[in-house]
Design a protein around this motif. Structure first.
Motif, PDB file in Angstrom:
ATOM      1  N   GLU A  43       0.843  -1.186   0.000  1.00  0.00           N
ATOM      2  CA  GLU A  43       0.000   0.000   0.000  1.00  0.00           C
ATOM      3  C   GLU A  43       0.889   1.251   0.000  1.00  0.00           C
ATOM      4  OE1 GLU A  43      -4.000   0.947   2.458  1.00  0.00           O
ATOM      5  OE2 GLU A  43      -2.354   0.086   3.598  1.00  0.00           O
ATOM      6  N   ASN A  44       0.509   2.260  -0.771  1.00  0.00           N
ATOM      7  CA  ASN A  44       1.293   3.498  -0.885  1.00  0.00           C
ATOM      8  C   ASN A  44       0.833   4.534   0.130  1.00  0.00           C
ATOM      9  OD1 ASN A  44       2.853   2.597  -3.040  1.00  0.00           O
ATOM     10  ND2 ASN A  44       1.306   3.214  -4.516  1.00  0.00           N
ATOM     11  N   ALA A  45       1.093   4.288   1.381  1.00  0.00           N
ATOM     12  CA  ALA A  45       0.746   5.250   2.430  1.00  0.00           C
ATOM     13  C   ALA A  45       1.610   4.961   3.647  1.00  0.00           C
ATOM     14  CB  ALA A  45      -0.732   5.141   2.778  1.00  0.00           C
ATOM     15  N   GLU A  46       1.734   5.947   4.471  1.00  0.00           N
ATOM     16  CA  GLU A  46       2.498   5.787   5.699  1.00  0.00           C
ATOM     17  C   GLU A  46       1.600   5.215   6.792  1.00  0.00           C
ATOM     18  OE1 GLU A  46       5.759   6.213   6.269  1.00  0.00           O
ATOM     19  OE2 GLU A  46       5.899   6.547   4.102  1.00  0.00           O
ATOM     20  N   PRO A  47       2.111   4.252   7.560  1.00  0.00           N
ATOM     21  CA  PRO A  47       1.318   3.692   8.659  1.00  0.00           C
ATOM     22  C   PRO A  47       0.787   4.765   9.616  1.00  0.00           C
ATOM     23  CG  PRO A  47       3.261   2.363   8.299  1.00  0.00           C
ATOM     24  CD  PRO A  47       3.390   3.590   7.435  1.00  0.00           C
ATOM     25  N   ASP A  49      -0.155   7.736   8.858  1.00  0.00           N
ATOM     26  CA  ASP A  49      -1.309   8.373   8.220  1.00  0.00           C
ATOM     27  C   ASP A  49      -2.528   7.451   8.226  1.00  0.00           C
ATOM     28  OD1 ASP A  49       0.264  10.600   7.674  1.00  0.00           O
ATOM     29  OD2 ASP A  49       0.743   9.916   5.635  1.00  0.00           O
ATOM     30  N   LEU A  50      -2.274   6.149   8.118  1.00  0.00           N
ATOM     31  CA  LEU A  50      -3.354   5.169   8.063  1.00  0.00           C
ATOM     32  C   LEU A  50      -3.902   4.832   9.440  1.00  0.00           C
ATOM     33  CD1 LEU A  50      -1.711   2.694   5.524  1.00  0.00           C
ATOM     34  CD2 LEU A  50      -3.653   4.204   5.062  1.00  0.00           C
ATOM     35  N   GLY A  51      -3.059   4.959  10.455  1.00  0.00           N
ATOM     36  CA  GLY A  51      -3.449   4.540  11.804  1.00  0.00           C
ATOM     37  C   GLY A  51      -3.411   3.025  11.960  1.00  0.00           C
ATOM     38  N   ARG A  52      -2.673   2.370  11.075  1.00  0.00           N
ATOM     39  CA  ARG A  52      -2.527   0.907  11.088  1.00  0.00           C
ATOM     40  C   ARG A  52      -1.323   0.561  10.228  1.00  0.00           C
ATOM     41  NH1 ARG A  52      -3.825  -0.281   6.021  1.00  0.00           N
ATOM     42  NH2 ARG A  52      -5.532   0.787   4.988  1.00  0.00           N
ATOM     43  N   PRO A  53      -0.857  -0.674  10.303  1.00  0.00           N
ATOM     44  CA  PRO A  53       0.244  -1.076   9.410  1.00  0.00           C
ATOM     45  C   PRO A  53      -0.193  -1.027   7.940  1.00  0.00           C
ATOM     46  CG  PRO A  53      -0.057  -2.673  11.180  1.00  0.00           C
ATOM     47  CD  PRO A  53      -1.221  -1.731  11.237  1.00  0.00           C
ATOM     48  N   ARG A  54       0.774  -0.807   7.052  1.00  0.00           N
ATOM     49  CA  ARG A  54       0.464  -0.861   5.616  1.00  0.00           C
ATOM     50  C   ARG A  54       0.012  -2.265   5.259  1.00  0.00           C
ATOM     51  NH1 ARG A  54       4.988   0.757   1.781  1.00  0.00           N
ATOM     52  NH2 ARG A  54       6.070  -0.809   2.959  1.00  0.00           N
ATOM     53  N   ARG A  55      -0.838  -2.356   4.268  1.00  0.00           N
ATOM     54  CA  ARG A  55      -1.315  -3.654   3.793  1.00  0.00           C
ATOM     55  C   ARG A  55      -0.592  -4.022   2.505  1.00  0.00           C
ATOM     56  NH1 ARG A  55      -7.646  -2.676   5.197  1.00  0.00           N
ATOM     57  NH2 ARG A  55      -7.366  -3.005   7.431  1.00  0.00           N
ATOM     58  N   LYS A  56      -0.439  -5.323   2.327  1.00  0.00           N
ATOM     59  CA  LYS A  56       0.124  -5.841   1.085  1.00  0.00           C
ATOM     60  C   LYS A  56      -1.041  -6.363   0.257  1.00  0.00           C
ATOM     61  CE  LYS A  56       4.203  -8.280  -0.451  1.00  0.00           C
ATOM     62  NZ  LYS A  56       5.335  -9.112  -0.023  1.00  0.00           N
ATOM     63  N   TYR A  57      -1.076  -5.973  -1.013  1.00  0.00           N
ATOM     64  CA  TYR A  57      -2.153  -6.383  -1.906  1.00  0.00           C
ATOM     65  C   TYR A  57      -1.654  -7.435  -2.879  1.00  0.00           C
ATOM     66  CZ  TYR A  57      -4.999  -2.629  -0.097  1.00  0.00           C
ATOM     67  OH  TYR A  57      -5.732  -1.839   0.732  1.00  0.00           O
TER      68      TYR A  57
END
Length: 92
Positions: A43-47, A49-57
């Motif tokens: 995922e193209n975002a900072e954890p 900013d997301l409030g969670r770990p990045r996800r792998k798609y």
């Protein structure tokens, strides 16, 4: 995934859809990715900013789709003798 090869799913979504734990699903996803059956991206975002770990798609590849189709053909052949069975009793 095989029914909609153009779509991608996160590992989290796959765990939820299958009803299996991440400890069961993720090793299989990693192996399928290494074998070329799946492709993956982070995922193209900072954890933060997301409030969670990045996800792998994950997305099924052409090779993965071919493998699924081959396995489905094999299962249909293996299950063919059971088509005449109902409640454990063969009719025919």
């Amino acid at each position: 995934m095989a029914s909609r090869p153009e779509e991608e799913c996160s590992g989290y979504e796959i765990c939820k859809l299958l009803g299996f734990s991440s400890g069961t699903v993720y090793p299989l996803l990693v192996k399928a990715d290494k074998l070329g059956l799946l492709s993956s991206r982070w995922e193209n975002a900072e954890p933060s900013d997301l409030g969670r770990p990045r996800r792998k798609y994950y997305r099924i590849t052409g090779q993965g789709l071919h493998a699924v189709e081959g396995r489905m053909r094999q299962l249909r052949l293996e299950l063919r003798p059971l088509r005449g069975c109902q409640d454990g009793v063969a009719f025919g």
